[in-house]
Scaffold this motif. Structure first.
Motif, PDB file in Angstrom:
ATOM      1  N   UNK A   1      53.250  16.904   1.412  1.00  0.00           N
ATOM      2  CA  UNK A   1      53.248  15.309   2.962  1.00  0.00           C
ATOM      3  C   UNK A   1      53.524  13.710   1.935  1.00  0.00           C
ATOM      4  N   UNK A   2      52.675  13.832   0.789  1.00  0.00           N
ATOM      5  CA  UNK A   2      53.457  12.618   0.851  1.00  0.00           C
ATOM      6  C   UNK A   2      54.326  12.458   0.060  1.00  0.00           C
ATOM      7  N   UNK A   3      54.858  12.897  -0.508  1.00  0.00           N
ATOM      8  CA  UNK A   3      56.257  12.939  -0.732  1.00  0.00           C
ATOM      9  C   UNK A   3      57.551  12.925   0.370  1.00  0.00           C
ATOM     10  N   UNK A   4      57.336  13.426   1.259  1.00  0.00           N
ATOM     11  CA  UNK A   4      58.553  13.425   2.116  1.00  0.00           C
ATOM     12  C   UNK A   4      58.424  12.380   3.055  1.00  0.00           C
ATOM     13  N   UNK A   5      56.959  12.102   2.993  1.00  0.00           N
ATOM     14  CA  UNK A   5      56.568  10.529   3.950  1.00  0.00           C
ATOM     15  C   UNK A   5      57.080   9.431   3.256  1.00  0.00           C
ATOM     16  N   UNK A   6      56.658   9.133   2.315  1.00  0.00           N
ATOM     17  CA  UNK A   6      57.498   8.054   0.877  1.00  0.00           C
ATOM     18  C   UNK A   6      59.176   8.302   1.609  1.00  0.00           C
ATOM     19  N   UNK A   7      60.010   9.567   1.122  1.00  0.00           N
ATOM     20  CA  UNK A   7      61.692   9.105   1.299  1.00  0.00           C
ATOM     21  C   UNK A   7      61.784   9.049   2.642  1.00  0.00           C
ATOM     22  N   UNK A   8      61.002   9.256   3.846  1.00  0.00           N
ATOM     23  CA  UNK A   8      61.807   8.841   4.705  1.00  0.00           C
ATOM     24  C   UNK A   8      61.145   7.466   5.289  1.00  0.00           C
ATOM     25  N   UNK A   9      59.257   6.633   4.994  1.00  0.00           N
ATOM     26  CA  UNK A   9      58.644   5.608   5.722  1.00  0.00           C
ATOM     27  C   UNK A   9      59.634   4.271   4.461  1.00  0.00           C
ATOM     28  N   UNK A  10      60.401   4.811   2.961  1.00  0.00           N
ATOM     29  CA  UNK A  10      60.521   3.772   1.904  1.00  0.00           C
ATOM     30  C   UNK A  10      61.858   3.120   2.691  1.00  0.00           C
ATOM     31  N   UNK A  11      62.300   2.184   2.458  1.00  0.00           N
ATOM     32  CA  UNK A  11      63.556   2.124   1.984  1.00  0.00           C
ATOM     33  C   UNK A  11      64.506   2.305   0.899  1.00  0.00           C
ATOM     34  N   UNK A  12      64.624   3.805   0.773  1.00  0.00           N
ATOM     35  CA  UNK A  12      65.388   4.267  -0.391  1.00  0.00           C
ATOM     36  C   UNK A  12      67.103   3.775  -0.110  1.00  0.00           C
TER      37      UNK A  12
ATOM     38  N   UNK B   1      47.778   9.725   4.762  1.00  0.00           N
ATOM     39  CA  UNK B   1      46.114   9.933   5.087  1.00  0.00           C
ATOM     40  C   UNK B   1      45.784  11.170   4.712  1.00  0.00           C
ATOM     41  N   UNK B   2      46.562  11.950   5.528  1.00  0.00           N
ATOM     42  CA  UNK B   2      46.487  13.266   5.460  1.00  0.00           C
ATOM     43  C   UNK B   2      46.514  14.385   4.249  1.00  0.00           C
ATOM     44  N   UNK B   3      47.332  13.410   3.209  1.00  0.00           N
ATOM     45  CA  UNK B   3      47.434  14.000   1.953  1.00  0.00           C
ATOM     46  C   UNK B   3      45.728  13.395   1.311  1.00  0.00           C
ATOM     47  N   UNK B   4      45.327  12.436   1.526  1.00  0.00           N
ATOM     48  CA  UNK B   4      44.099  12.049   0.802  1.00  0.00           C
ATOM     49  C   UNK B   4      42.649  12.666   1.463  1.00  0.00           C
ATOM     50  N   UNK B   5      42.986  13.468   2.724  1.00  0.00           N
ATOM     51  CA  UNK B   5      42.286  14.477   2.920  1.00  0.00           C
ATOM     52  C   UNK B   5      42.131  15.853   2.681  1.00  0.00           C
TER      53      UNK B   5
ATOM     54  N   UNK C   1      57.464   4.099   9.248  1.00  0.00           N
ATOM     55  CA  UNK C   1      56.555   3.339   8.265  1.00  0.00           C
ATOM     56  C   UNK C   1      54.974   4.067   8.962  1.00  0.00           C
ATOM     57  N   UNK C   2      55.150   4.468  10.227  1.00  0.00           N
ATOM     58  CA  UNK C   2      53.793   4.831  10.245  1.00  0.00           C
ATOM     59  C   UNK C   2      54.071   6.194   9.520  1.00  0.00           C
ATOM     60  N   UNK C   3      54.356   6.846  10.227  1.00  0.00           N
ATOM     61  CA  UNK C   3      54.868   8.370   9.838  1.00  0.00           C
ATOM     62  C   UNK C   3      54.103   8.151   8.275  1.00  0.00           C
ATOM     63  N   UNK C   4      54.889   7.397   7.453  1.00  0.00           N
ATOM     64  CA  UNK C   4      54.646   7.606   5.832  1.00  0.00           C
ATOM     65  C   UNK C   4      53.087   7.251   5.841  1.00  0.00           C
ATOM     66  N   UNK C   5      52.399   6.291   7.015  1.00  0.00           N
ATOM     67  CA  UNK C   5      51.122   5.793   6.163  1.00  0.00           C
ATOM     68  C   UNK C   5      49.925   7.238   6.786  1.00  0.00           C
ATOM     69  N   UNK C   6      50.741   7.941   8.284  1.00  0.00           N
ATOM     70  CA  UNK C   6      49.871   8.651   8.426  1.00  0.00           C
ATOM     71  C   UNK C   6      50.124  10.500   7.380  1.00  0.00           C
ATOM     72  N   UNK C   7      51.139  10.101   6.945  1.00  0.00           N
ATOM     73  CA  UNK C   7      51.100  11.168   5.425  1.00  0.00           C
ATOM     74  C   UNK C   7      50.356  11.221   4.821  1.00  0.00           C
TER      75      UNK C   7
END
Lengths: 104, 459
Positions: free
Chosen positions: B45-56, B13-17, B5-11
């Motif tokens: 980054x945001x897509x990969x982060x989501x696929x890792x961080x959400x419970x797919x 933030x990076x995506x927003x910037x 989840x932490x990784x996802x949130x980080x991606x």
């Protein structure tokens, strides 16, 4: 959504609106078409919401709606960035006048 | 918080910037392309982060959607011609809005019972805006493509009907907001919003499309913002808001360029009104033989081309660039004057000319170029009409009074390339065509320009 998160979200919204106004106002009319195409691709970020609907532990109806949303959002992301790049590639500075430019 | 989840949130933030940096780079054509790479990286980054961080748990729908969407997106990316850019953009507003609406409906299906009042409100906005933008954009795309007639559709009682649909939509929204158990209210709202989108766009004429496009752009962005509020996701709020504000700013700019208010565009049905207020235009239009026009151009010092939508419909961009290059070789200074609403979406004419290899440094905005007309020997107006109509400046009774124009009538001489003697979209007479220093050159723009190239070569 608890009040603290809500307030934080409203902050983010307000700051993004302000920043958006500042950044977008500087885009010259020359690039307004690519701008629209680019912001469109960027707002395709709603894809990440669609991904969750399509794949998390939800009933089938959510998966189906999610699948449709993933598809349309991906069209926007891929198509939007692709076309934006195609347009931006065309904007060239004046080249040293080489006799007659070759027709593409 | 788990590491995923932490990784996802980080991606996120990076995506927003990266999104913001990408749009910032849009302030100049030299940096814009690099900026888009930032934005693309942010998206990935945001897509990969989501696929890792959400419970797919189920991948089949995700993979299918991504593949299908990528295939269609890539196909559009490769094949859509620059002249069709307005339709393509309208269609993508529809897709974006549809994605938001679908996610909202799914969210309603799954979570309606446990939602807080606020989240439910945001969800209502998301679905309502998403639905009406979807159908509105589809109609706009249809009009631009020519599948639907471009003329405004108006009938008696239209505004009353629209108001009823609008009120019904809002009523359903409030009902479902207060009591989420009333499912029928939610789905009726969706239906009414879809109808409202159609009704909103059909009374608007093709020539007003730049405003409509910008407005729909704004709605689609705000629908994404609302999704962000529902999901409590900041990157969605940021990206949606950037899109929403970009559309809003463009709408305002386009309205200014036509000296009209947004309400006037939405409810005015401009293209339908036939001009009664006759202008001071009168007398005869003077034709010029092609060879004379060529000589005038060949021996001029300064020439300005004023392209309008007629240039695009005649596919004459390459022909005008050829003529311009030929004149430049002879030592003529050539510039292009671009009116903000030349074309069917903001900035469209610039893209069309850039595609024809016109360097962007030769493209001038209205405010930059207007002071230069008095020192210009020949202005060539190609398929433009209302944006060069001096009535907008001189005749306060004119329907387009106050609209900023390119002041080509101040130039030493003007050559107008036109298909026939007809009027512009607004149905207004253009006194420019009757002026002493104006000459008309009738015919298809592309053919005429090609003939001019030949004639200039020989002179």
């Amino acid at each position: 959504m608890n009040p603290a998160v809500l307030i934080a979200s409203v902050y983010v919204f307000a700051l993004a609106a302000f920043l958006g106004y500042q950044v977008i106002s500087r885009v010259p009319p020359l690039l307004h078409t690519p701008l629209m195409s680019a912001t469109n691709a960027i707002s395709g970020i709603s894809l990440i919401g669609s991904l969750v609907m399509a794949g998390a532990h939800y009933p089938l109806v959510a998966h189906l709606l999610g699948f449709a949303a993933v598809t349309t959002a991906t069209i926007n992301v891929v198509g939007g960035f692709w076309i934006t790049d195609r347009m931006l590639k065309m904007f060239k500075k004046r080249e040293p006048n080489t006799a007659k430019a070759v027709k593409r | 918080m788990s590491p995923a989840t932490l990784l996802m949130e980080a991606t996120y933030l990076v995506a927003s910037i990266l999104f913001i940096l990408g749009l910032k780079a849009m302030s100049h054509p030299d940096t814009a392309r690099r900026g888009m790479f930032y934005a693309e990286a942010g998206m990935a980054a945001a897509i990969i982060g989501t696929l890792i961080g959400q419970h797919i748990v189920t991948w089949v729908w995700i993979v299918a959607g991504l593949l299908l969407g990528s295939a269609i997106g890539a196909w559009m990316g490769i094949t859509v011609p620059m002249t069709a850019m307005p339709q393509r953009t309208a269609l993508s507003h529809a897709f974006g809005a549809m994605a938001a609406a679908l996610v909202g409906i799914a969210e309603f299906n799954v979570h309606a019972a446990e939602m807080s009042v606020f989240t439910r409100g945001a969800l209502g906005f998301e679905v309502m805006l998403g639905a009406l933008t979807t159908t509105g954009s589809l109609i706009a795309a249809g009009k631009l493509q020519g599948v639907i007639k471009g003329t405004p559709v108006q009938f008696k009682g239209q505004q009353v009907l629209n108001a009823l649909i609008g009120l019904g939509m809002v009523g359903c929204f409030v009902t479902f907001w207060i009591n989420p158990a009333i499912l029928v209210a939610f789905y009726t709202m969706v239906g009414l919003a879809l109808a409202f989108g159609v009704m909103m766009v059909i009374p608007i004429g093709s020539a007003d499309m730049p405003v409509v496009m910008s407005l729909l752009n704004s709605y689609a962005g705000l629908a994404a913002t609302a999704t962000g509020f529902v999901l409590g996701n900041n990157v969605l709020i940021i990206a949606g808001t950037l899109d929403g504000f970009s559309g809003l700013i463009l709408s305002i700019l386009m309205c200014k360029a036509m000296n009209r208010s947004i309400t006037n565009v939405l409810f005015g049905g401009f293209g339908a009104t036939v001009a009664e207020a006759s202008s001071n235009a009168g007398g005869t239009m003077r034709e010029i033989p092609l060879d004379d026009a060529a000589i005038q151009l060949a021996y001029a010092k300064r020439v300005i081309f004023v392209p309008g939508y007629g240039l695009a419909t005649a596919q004459a961009q390459h022909a005008v660039r050829e003529l311009a290059e030929l004149l430049e070789e002879r030592g003529v200074t050539v510039k292009y004057a671009i009116h903000p609403v030349a074309g069917r979406m903001p900035g469209h004419m610039n893209v069309l000319l850039a595609e024809a290899n016109v360097p962007y440094s030769a493209l001038y905005e209205m405010d930059q170029i207007n002071p230069e007309f008095p020192e210009t020997d020949v202005v060539v107006v190609i398929g433009a009409n209302d944006v060069v109509n001096p009535d907008a400046r001189d005749n306060p009774k004119s329907l387009i009074a106050g609209m900023p124009i390119l002041e080509v009538d101040l130039a030493k001489s003007v050559i107008v390339l036109k298909r026939g003697q007809g009027r512009g979209f607004s149905g207004l007479e253009n006194p420019l065509f009757f002026k002493e220093r104006t000459r008309m050159l009738y015919g298809d723009a592309k053919g005429t320009l090609n003939l001019l190239v030949k004639a200039v070569e020989q002179s």
